[in-house]
Design an enzyme around this catalytic site. Structure first.
Site, PDB file in Angstrom:
ATOM      1  N   PRO A  10       0.794  -1.227   0.000  1.00 56.29           N
ATOM      2  CA  PRO A  10       0.000   0.000   0.000  1.00 56.29           C
ATOM      3  C   PRO A  10       0.825   1.276   0.000  1.00 56.29           C
ATOM      4  CG  PRO A  10      -0.070  -1.068   2.151  1.00 56.29           C
ATOM      5  CD  PRO A  10       0.575  -2.037   1.204  1.00 56.29           C
ATOM      6  N   ASN A  11       0.304   2.244  -0.715  1.00 53.44           N
ATOM      7  CA  ASN A  11       0.865   3.602  -0.815  1.00 53.44           C
ATOM      8  C   ASN A  11       2.126   3.687  -1.673  1.00 53.44           C
ATOM      9  OD1 ASN A  11      -1.083   4.956   0.919  1.00 53.44           O
ATOM     10  ND2 ASN A  11      -0.162   3.736   2.563  1.00 53.44           N
ATOM     11  N   ARG A  18       5.437  10.929  -2.322  1.00 48.57           N
ATOM     12  CA  ARG A  18       5.131  10.600  -0.939  1.00 48.57           C
ATOM     13  C   ARG A  18       6.369  10.691  -0.070  1.00 48.57           C
ATOM     14  NH1 ARG A  18       4.869   4.425   1.110  1.00 48.57           N
ATOM     15  NH2 ARG A  18       4.152   4.903   3.207  1.00 48.57           N
ATOM     16  N   TYR A  23      11.386   8.212   1.164  1.00 49.20           N
ATOM     17  CA  TYR A  23      11.253   7.282   0.038  1.00 49.20           C
ATOM     18  C   TYR A  23      11.857   7.772  -1.270  1.00 49.20           C
ATOM     19  CZ  TYR A  23       8.014   5.438   3.483  1.00 49.20           C
ATOM     20  OH  TYR A  23       7.469   4.954   4.650  1.00 49.20           O
ATOM     21  N   ASN A  75       7.930  -5.584  -1.466  1.00 50.88           N
ATOM     22  CA  ASN A  75       7.918  -4.545  -0.441  1.00 50.88           C
ATOM     23  C   ASN A  75       6.490  -4.519   0.102  1.00 50.88           C
ATOM     24  OD1 ASN A  75       7.901  -2.320   1.186  1.00 50.88           O
ATOM     25  ND2 ASN A  75       8.945  -0.972  -0.276  1.00 50.88           N
ATOM     26  N   ALA A  78       3.318  -0.897   4.533  1.00 54.95           N
ATOM     27  CA  ALA A  78       2.785  -0.901   5.908  1.00 54.95           C
ATOM     28  C   ALA A  78       2.340  -2.293   6.357  1.00 54.95           C
ATOM     29  CB  ALA A  78       1.625   0.086   6.012  1.00 54.95           C
ATOM     30  N   GLU A  99      12.570  -9.565   0.843  1.00 52.32           N
ATOM     31  CA  GLU A  99      11.811  -8.414   1.358  1.00 52.32           C
ATOM     32  C   GLU A  99      12.652  -7.158   1.149  1.00 52.32           C
ATOM     33  OE1 GLU A  99      11.092  -8.949   5.535  1.00 52.32           O
ATOM     34  OE2 GLU A  99      10.446  -6.871   5.845  1.00 52.32           O
ATOM     35  N   HIS A 101      12.770  -2.823   1.519  1.00 52.37           N
ATOM     36  CA  HIS A 101      12.222  -1.542   1.982  1.00 52.37           C
ATOM     37  C   HIS A 101      13.108  -0.428   1.473  1.00 52.37           C
ATOM     38  CE1 HIS A 101       9.449  -3.616   4.562  1.00 52.37           C
ATOM     39  NE2 HIS A 101      10.452  -4.396   4.923  1.00 52.37           N
ATOM     40  N   ARG A 108      13.764   4.056  12.097  1.00 58.27           N
ATOM     41  CA  ARG A 108      12.518   4.827  12.155  1.00 58.27           C
ATOM     42  C   ARG A 108      11.712   4.453  13.414  1.00 58.27           C
ATOM     43  NH1 ARG A 108       9.672   4.763   6.513  1.00 58.27           N
ATOM     44  NH2 ARG A 108       8.535   6.459   7.569  1.00 58.27           N
TER      45      ARG A 108
HETATM   46  C1  DQA Z   1       8.409   0.829   3.575  1.00 50.35           C
HETATM   47  C2  DQA Z   1       8.533   1.042   5.088  1.00 50.35           C
HETATM   48  C3  DQA Z   1       7.190   0.826   5.784  1.00 50.35           C
HETATM   49  O1  DQA Z   1       7.332   1.020   7.184  1.00 50.35           O
HETATM   50  C4  DQA Z   1       6.174   1.821   5.261  1.00 50.35           C
HETATM   51  O2  DQA Z   1       4.912   1.579   5.846  1.00 50.35           O
HETATM   52  C5  DQA Z   1       6.099   1.837   3.775  1.00 50.35           C
HETATM   53  C6  DQA Z   1       7.302   1.689   2.977  1.00 50.35           C
HETATM   54  C7  DQA Z   1       9.715   1.185   2.831  1.00 50.35           C
HETATM   55  O3  DQA Z   1       9.824   0.826   1.652  1.00 50.35           O
HETATM   56  O4  DQA Z   1      10.600   1.823   3.402  1.00 50.35           O
HETATM   57  O5  DQA Z   1       5.024   2.076   3.206  1.00 50.35           O
HETATM   58  O6  DQA Z   1       8.116  -0.531   3.326  1.00 50.35           O
END
Ligand code: DQA
Length: 149
Positions: A10-11, A18, A23, A75, A78, A99, A101, A108
């Site tokens: 998501p997002n 964003r 990011y 990825n 959240a 995985e 990120h 964080r």
């Molecule tokens: C994320 C880190 C997560 O905590 C966050 O909710 C994201 C992006 C990252 O790519 O750094 O949406 O996965």
């Protein structure tokens, strides 16, 4: 030729606009295009899929097992920190995954330090921005090569 699935949670459709301090300014399309380019160069097929909905990601992972997807780069965004359902989908599929990120989740907020995926992943890459996906791709290719040994 292997089938690789690039899965975005998501997002991540908002990448580039964003929270660029976390990011960066690279959009998701550019990340997908770069990994697709690498996959083509290595003779592998790549499909990218992004969803903001947990059930769609679960269903995509379930479907991947039936499609003989060999490797997943994900990825979970959240859902990393919340989704037992997506974790269970990975366990059910049995498909190896890395995985990724963009940000270093360990630098964080405390709630980002725990991942429901890391202990079942082949590996984890965090904090290297879009390069993390390229590194994950190269690692996946290496892993797939090992399978043929
Ligand atoms: C994320 C880190 C997560 O905590 C966050 O909710 C994201 C992006 C990252 O790519 O750094 O949406 O996965």
């Amino acid at each position: 030729m292997a089938k690789i699935l690039l899965l975005h949670g998501p997002n991540l459709n908002m990448l580039g606009r964003r929270e660029p301090e976390h990011y960066g300014r690279t959009g998701l399309d550019a990340i997908d295009a770069r990994i697709a380019e690498l996959a083509a160069a290595y003779g592998h097929t790549l499909e990218s899929f992004q969803s903001n909905a947990e059930h769609e990601l679960v269903e995509r992972v379930q479907a991947a097992a039936g499609e003989a997807v060999d490797f997943i780069i994900v990825n979970p965004a959240a859902f990393t920190h919340t989704s037992v359902a997506l974790r269970d989908a990975f366990l059910a599929s049995g498909i190896p995954f890395i995985e990724v990120h963009l940000s270093n989740i360990h630098r964080r907020e405390g709630f980002r330090h725990h991942s429901y995926f890391s202990d079942i992943a082949v590996g984890v890459i965090a904090g290297l921005g879009p390069q993390g996906y390229e590194l994950a791709f190269h690692a996946a290719v290496e892993q797939l090569g090992n399978d043929d040994d």
